[in-house]
Design an enzyme around this catalytic site. Structure first.
Site, mmCIF file in Angstrom:
data_model
loop_
_atom_site.group_PDB
_atom_site.id
_atom_site.type_symbol
_atom_site.label_atom_id
_atom_site.label_comp_id
_atom_site.label_asym_id
_atom_site.label_seq_id
_atom_site.Cartn_x
_atom_site.Cartn_y
_atom_site.Cartn_z
ATOM 1 N N ARG A 118 3.861 -8.500 24.270
ATOM 2 C CA ARG A 118 2.820 -7.476 24.479
ATOM 3 C C ARG A 118 1.549 -7.738 23.674
ATOM 4 N NH1 ARG A 118 7.367 -4.062 23.794
ATOM 5 N NH2 ARG A 118 8.327 -3.619 25.815
ATOM 6 N N LYS A 140 -11.819 -11.506 29.876
ATOM 7 C CA LYS A 140 -11.091 -11.498 31.141
ATOM 8 C C LYS A 140 -10.102 -12.653 31.135
ATOM 9 C CE LYS A 140 -13.996 -9.302 34.628
ATOM 10 N NZ LYS A 140 -14.614 -9.465 35.964
ATOM 11 N N GLU A 182 -23.492 -20.691 36.542
ATOM 12 C CA GLU A 182 -23.327 -19.437 35.794
ATOM 13 C C GLU A 182 -24.533 -19.187 34.888
ATOM 14 O OE1 GLU A 182 -20.897 -17.262 36.310
ATOM 15 O OE2 GLU A 182 -19.258 -18.401 37.229
ATOM 16 N N LYS A 224 -24.115 -12.248 28.328
ATOM 17 C CA LYS A 224 -22.768 -11.823 28.719
ATOM 18 C C LYS A 224 -22.190 -10.853 27.695
ATOM 19 C CE LYS A 224 -18.401 -12.859 30.611
ATOM 20 N NZ LYS A 224 -17.559 -13.753 31.399
ATOM 21 N N GLU A 234 -15.094 -3.177 32.914
ATOM 22 C CA GLU A 234 -15.690 -3.273 34.249
ATOM 23 C C GLU A 234 -15.547 -1.992 35.057
ATOM 24 O OE1 GLU A 234 -16.258 -7.161 36.750
ATOM 25 O OE2 GLU A 234 -14.282 -6.373 37.169
ATOM 26 N N ARG A 238 -20.701 -4.032 34.193
ATOM 27 C CA ARG A 238 -20.159 -5.377 34.047
ATOM 28 C C ARG A 238 -20.041 -6.115 35.382
ATOM 29 N NH1 ARG A 238 -15.305 -7.700 30.222
ATOM 30 N NH2 ARG A 238 -15.324 -9.779 31.090
ATOM 31 N N ASN A 242 -20.736 -10.498 38.421
ATOM 32 C CA ASN A 242 -20.081 -11.054 39.600
ATOM 33 C C ASN A 242 -21.065 -11.545 40.648
ATOM 34 O OD1 ASN A 242 -17.166 -10.994 40.901
ATOM 35 N ND2 ASN A 242 -17.108 -9.873 38.982
ATOM 36 N N HIS A 245 -20.176 -14.129 43.264
ATOM 37 C CA HIS A 245 -18.732 -14.342 43.190
ATOM 38 C C HIS A 245 -17.977 -13.786 44.394
ATOM 39 C CE1 HIS A 245 -19.700 -15.566 39.148
ATOM 40 N NE2 HIS A 245 -18.442 -15.839 38.866
ATOM 41 N N HIS A 249 -15.828 -16.511 45.746
ATOM 42 C CA HIS A 249 -14.360 -16.439 45.796
ATOM 43 C C HIS A 249 -13.857 -16.627 47.229
ATOM 44 C CE1 HIS A 249 -13.972 -13.978 41.803
ATOM 45 N NE2 HIS A 249 -14.048 -15.277 41.597
ATOM 46 N N HIS A 262 -15.386 -23.951 40.999
ATOM 47 C CA HIS A 262 -15.751 -22.538 40.964
ATOM 48 C C HIS A 262 -17.271 -22.365 40.875
ATOM 49 C CE1 HIS A 262 -15.709 -18.303 40.041
ATOM 50 N NE2 HIS A 262 -16.266 -18.503 38.867
#
Lengths: 355, 355
Positions: A118, A140, A182, A224, A234, A238, A242, A245, A249, A262
């Protein structure tokens, strides 16, 4: 060397940026409070830097978990391989994970750290430009699911991020360009002056001029960090990170992960997002041309690959930003400002996808 | 009906306790802000309560993910089954997971909620006494790994916990006793008066007297909530909630999960921990007898099953509380107080394990 602090209350952490910082043991070890270190890396990066790194860590018990190289290995099998290495070595919470690699390694190692017992501490050592300016900052972490990219994961912050410019020398041009995608994104969503700086200096960056690179990495991480500090999980702003993206994606998903890098998919995705913004009159023709032009000069693809409409829109529908089955897009409002919205012409979206 | 608030800042949530609370739609729906609900349950519990629950949720799109019943299914395959159900139905962050079941369902559904899209909301509806007094409260979620129990997971708090006493009527005696093990634990670690109350009323509890049960569930949740509020991520005092668990997990691990119920292993583990406390003179003979006696009267095992020493100690070494390869135990200091320590005679531990 520059130091940037990501402000997140008791989860704040520093980012070290400079050439040679990876040779200074103290920078890393000052953030390791445990006796055991598990270095997670991949088969490519470990050959370049693993021995040097281990030499800095004489005072610790060091375990290695080396996963295969590539986006297609950002999955549960690789994650479970790390868990198994940790458990076979009877690691407990007195263990720090060191992520040595690009975005895939960082995301998967970070998620291993978030979920093992955890949560155990971890430190990011990103070795690609893309990871340095993007994925290593902001917490993330996660893995892909057969049915979608980054679907499983956690928001989990590292103890520190250590960015050594020297590692960029071993990257090929495609990977540098992918990182620049980016970087360009930060100009587009946040800072028109930074965008102009990139327009002027894109050649220096492609040629790995360290002075320009250090500035650009610092400013990218700074933007960032600012956005993440305002909205760690997010729920709002935030999502502008993206930009490109949702389209990107979908490109990666439809072509098969690993076909395009990517950053390449994001570069093309930003052109498609700019095209959508143009149709909504939020971006002028000349602004659109500047966006497309800079992405082109960064050696990134600006034409959408041929993909069946239904497949493409199906992939876009999986996006995490969506609500009530509606596709939310990050779109430009001029250069230097972005919004997340479902208020756009859906026929315009169809046209962009079919173009 | 009683309402107890777990105080965790912006992660605070209420626990509703009473008979029939599950028939009051508003209690559940007031904590669901999303349009989609995914009910996670198992093959046994779903037959008893799923239809009734769905009837309360007419205004939502309801998806089901029904996993197999048993600790041996608290694994990645079951977790991935939930992910797949969510993705096949194009669920996004506008989805709440409803955990309807015992500890296994709650832990795995909570971990699915923690990790799907890096976190979506969830509500706990625990249907065993053990889950009601222990696993549904405090935000520990997770799954087992082949090499150890609860090794993978997250601290992740629910939006609410809804405890209906009526569901206890369908449990068999073994499961009631298993729940009582955790109830007794709260007396042992925190509240001598509560322990005395249990000594007086154990027969009423075994016979499911609702007045006594409501009090006992409330007080158990209250103690757990207090400890968790002080130390959400188990960096300190929270570990006392592990009384009996270091031994108990080793028993479960060595016998094979599912052979003994978790509560049975914890009951026996608390006797072994008391025995250790006795050897350290932290518990008197008469106190030890009272502990053993109450656990016996709750119909829980008080004799360690025959397990090879090396296997047993090997399993104990996997415990998450351990540091520097040393086994940390939760031991009694009288009745009503516990400590986490590695300061005990290791030969005494050997004797207890070999007994």
């Amino acid at each position: 060397m520059k130091i940037l602090n990501v402000e997140l209350g008791d989860r704040s952490y520093p980012i070290y940026i400079g050439s040679g910082v990876l040779e200074d043991a103290k920078i890393i070890t000052s953030h390791i409070k445990t006796k055991i270190i598990c270095i997670v890396s991949n088969t490519t990066v470990s050959q370049l830097y693993l021995e040097n790194l281990k030499n800095l860590l004489d005072d610790y018990q060091v375990i290695e978990a080396i996963i295969d190289d590539g986006e297609e290995f950002k999955n549960y099998d690789s994650l479970n391989y790390i868990y198994t290495k940790l458990l076979e070595n009877q690691c407990n919470r007195d263990t720090t994970i060191l992520a040595l690699g690009g975005g895939v390694v960082g995301d998967i190692a970070g998620y291993a750290a978030a979920s093992f017992l955890r949560g155990i501490p971890f430190v990011q050592i990103p070795t690609t430009l893309l990871a340095q300016v993007d994925s290593s900052v902001g917490g993330k972490t996660g893995i892909n699911h057969l049915l979608g990219k980054n679907m499983i994961g956690a928001f989990y912050q590292p103890q520190a991020v250590v960015i050594d410019l020297n590692v960029l020398k071993t990257l090929d041009n495609r990977q540098i360009s992918a990182g620049l995608a980016e970087v360009i994104k930060y100009g587009l969503i946040w800072d028109e002056d930074f965008f102009k700086y990139l327009e002027v200096n894109i050649e220096n960056l492609k040629q790995l001029d360290f002075d320009h690179l250090e500035h650009v990495i610092y400013r990218s991480c700074e933007i960032k960090a600012k956005v993440v500090s305002e909205d760690e999980k997010e729920s709002g702003i935030r999502a502008i990170l993206n930009l490109g993206h949702t389209f990107g994606h979908a490109i990666e998903n439809c072509l098969g992960y690993g076909e395009w890098l990517h950053g390449e998919a994001v570069g093309c995705g930003m052109v498609l997002a700019a095209k959508m913004s143009l149709t909504q009159a939020w971006l002028s023709e000349s602004e659109f041309d500047r966006v497309k032009d800079l992405i082109f000069r960064a050696n990134l693809p600006i034409e959408k690959p041929k993909i069946d409409y239904e497949n493409f829109i199906g992939a876009m529908k999986l996006d995490k930003k969506n609500k009530d089955k509606e596709i939310y897009l990050v779109l430009q409002q001029g250069i230097g400002k972005a919004i997340v919205t479902n208020k756009y012409s859906s026929s315009a979206l169809d046209d962009v996808i079919k173009s």
